[in-house]
Design a protein around this motif. Structure first.
Motif, PDB file in Angstrom:
ATOM      1  N   LYS A 160     -40.697  -9.506  -4.127  1.00  0.00           N
ATOM      2  CA  LYS A 160     -41.161  -8.735  -4.983  1.00  0.00           C
ATOM      3  C   LYS A 160     -41.485  -8.144  -5.891  1.00  0.00           C
ATOM      4  CE  LYS A 160     -46.039  -9.042  -2.093  1.00  0.00           C
ATOM      5  NZ  LYS A 160     -46.766  -8.593  -1.325  1.00  0.00           N
ATOM      6  N   GLN A 163     -39.834  -9.970  -8.673  1.00  0.00           N
ATOM      7  CA  GLN A 163     -40.732 -10.414  -9.873  1.00  0.00           C
ATOM      8  C   GLN A 163     -40.961  -9.842 -10.825  1.00  0.00           C
ATOM      9  OE1 GLN A 163     -43.656 -12.547  -7.945  1.00  0.00           O
ATOM     10  NE2 GLN A 163     -44.906 -14.081  -9.434  1.00  0.00           N
ATOM     11  N   GLU A 166     -38.230  -8.828 -13.214  1.00  0.00           N
ATOM     12  CA  GLU A 166     -37.889 -10.041 -14.113  1.00  0.00           C
ATOM     13  C   GLU A 166     -38.847 -10.488 -15.646  1.00  0.00           C
ATOM     14  OE1 GLU A 166     -37.962 -12.733 -11.271  1.00  0.00           O
ATOM     15  OE2 GLU A 166     -35.108 -13.388 -11.436  1.00  0.00           O
ATOM     16  N   GLN A 167     -39.746 -10.302 -14.705  1.00  0.00           N
ATOM     17  CA  GLN A 167     -41.325 -10.238 -16.017  1.00  0.00           C
ATOM     18  C   GLN A 167     -40.738  -8.667 -16.810  1.00  0.00           C
ATOM     19  OE1 GLN A 167     -44.578  -9.842 -13.340  1.00  0.00           O
ATOM     20  NE2 GLN A 167     -44.965 -12.109 -12.744  1.00  0.00           N
TER      21      GLN A 167
END
Length: 422
Positions: A160, A163, A166-167
């Motif tokens: 989590k 992610q 990365e976003q």
């Protein structure tokens, strides 16, 4: 020669002798100037002269965001000022956050900006994750932002967190690439002012692609800063206006992000120097007082400027919309009361200012004088008109009323409302 300098007011056109008695002639000064930059120049020019007379001076406005250009002009002139019940524009949380986002786009190696932006608004990335990333970046001799592009560093985090990181990287990488690509294709269209706030070719449209104003609007939207500030923080509407004003301040810089950030940093530094110089010995006549109309009740000054007397500003846009939608005058009546309170803060001289052009969200449009100015009794005012040749286009008016004596306050009160709120 009045036409020689559009940025200052000839001394003989300003009757400050009336500050020593309540019966001197009080001229209306009408200036053919362009916009809020011209407004700030003229107000600052007159205010500096009033301060030399050892008179207390206040500039009163409807919203906090209006202080930004006034602050910058006062700083340029080395005039001390005091923000009543508030922070200076560039020290406001939402302004600093937005500038940090721009700094990260301009320089991805700026770790301080990175740490501020990645943690606000909340992105499911906690302080421990940020500290872990910082250690990994230091070990790898890279910036924290660059580290997010390395898969072996991302694998240090649970799915989590990975992610979310990365976003975040993808978001700012896309914004940076898009901004640089647009500016490589071609320079953006001419903007309304040059970098000194002077008149330039005027385009009545939203900020062009590739401009700093457009970039800032996209950053505020796509990063969630705008929504976070408006709905998650106290005084969301005021904070939104501050962000809107920051977009306006970026408009004169076209696509030059570096120049805009340098300009903001310069004013932050100058403001810090002025604040450091102040001590308990400063008096009310040492500096210009900046405050909103809401903050002005119960205070009095020798000379008061009521800035931005325009429709949708004073009275405020929301009050006008309430009147249209609800078929009720309550909101406008409250604005009228507030206008009265602001007017009667002046003990000796009162100026009203309004401009012809004002920039909102980076888009310049023609604005109309406040309806409240039409309510002022004509026998309070005499006029001196300065030639329109002072500037190429636009209009600035500055109206000086007689001292607001007890009798005059009673007259104004009867005009603006019946209820006694003084």
């Amino acid at each position: 020669n009045i036409g020689q300098s559009p940025n200052s007011i000839p001394q003989e056109q300003i009757n400050l002798r009336s500050a020593t008695n309540n019966y001197g002639e009080q001229p209306q000064i009408f200036h053919q100037l362009q916009d809020q930059y011209a407004e700030a120049r003229v107000v600052s020019d007159i205010a500096s002269r009033v301060l030399r007379k050892k008179k207390s001076v206040a500039i009163i406005y409807r919203t906090n965001a209006q202080s930004s250009i006034l602050e910058q002009e006062l700083l340029r002139r080395g005039i001390k000022y005091f923000l009543a019940r508030g922070r200076s524009f560039f020290e406001r949380f939402e302004v600093r956050l937005a500038l940090d986002a721009l700094k990260l786009i301009y320089n991805p190696a700026d770790n301080d900006a990175f740490k501020n932006v990645i943690s606000t608004p909340p992105r499911n990335i906690g302080q421990k994750s940020i500290e872990k990333l910082e250690r990994a970046a230091t070990d790898g001799e890279s910036s924290m932002f660059e580290s997010l592009s390395k898969s072996h560093i991302l694998l240090l985090f649970p799915p989590k967190r990975r992610q979310a990181l990365e976003q975040f990287f993808q978001l700012f990488d896309d914004l940076t690439r898009a901004f640089r690509a647009t500016n490589e294709i071609g320079s953006c269209a001419d903007t309304t002012q040059d970098k000194n706030g002077q008149e330039s070719s005027t385009n009545f449209h939203s900020p062009p692609p590739g401009s700093v104003s457009r970039l800032l609007m996209e950053v505020l939207d796509k990063t969630g800063i705008l929504e976070y500030v408006q709905y998650e923080l106290d005084n969301g509407e005021d904070r939104m206006r501050n962000l809107r004003e920051l977009v306006n301040l970026a408009a004169p810089f076209g696509s030059d992000l570096e120049a805009f950030l340098d300009n903001c940093a310069l004013f932050q530094e100058m403001d810090g120097m002025i604040q450091d110089e102040e001590d308990k010995s400063t008096t009310a006549t040492d500096k210009v007082h900046l405050l909103t109309a809401h903050s002005a009740k119960g205070l009095e000054y020798d000379v008061v400027f009521l800035a931005g007397c325009e429709e949708n500003l004073f009275p405020h846009y929301f009050s006008i919309q309430d009147q249209k939608k609800l078929q009720s005058k309550a909101a406008i009546d409250e604005e009228r009361r507030l206008f009265y309170v602001a007017m009667t803060r002046a003990k000796q001289n009162l100026f009203f200012t309004h401009v012809k052009l004002r920039t909102v969200w980076g888009s310049t449009s023609i604005v109309q004088p406040s309806r409240f100015l039409r309510d002022l009794p004509s026998f309070f005012i005499t006029s001196t008109i300065i030639s329109p040749s002072m500037t190429k286009t636009g209009r600035f008016s500055c109206t000086l009323l007689r001292s607001t004596s007890k009798q005059q306050k009673n007259i104004l009160q009867s005009i603006f409302f019946k209820e006694d709120i003084y």
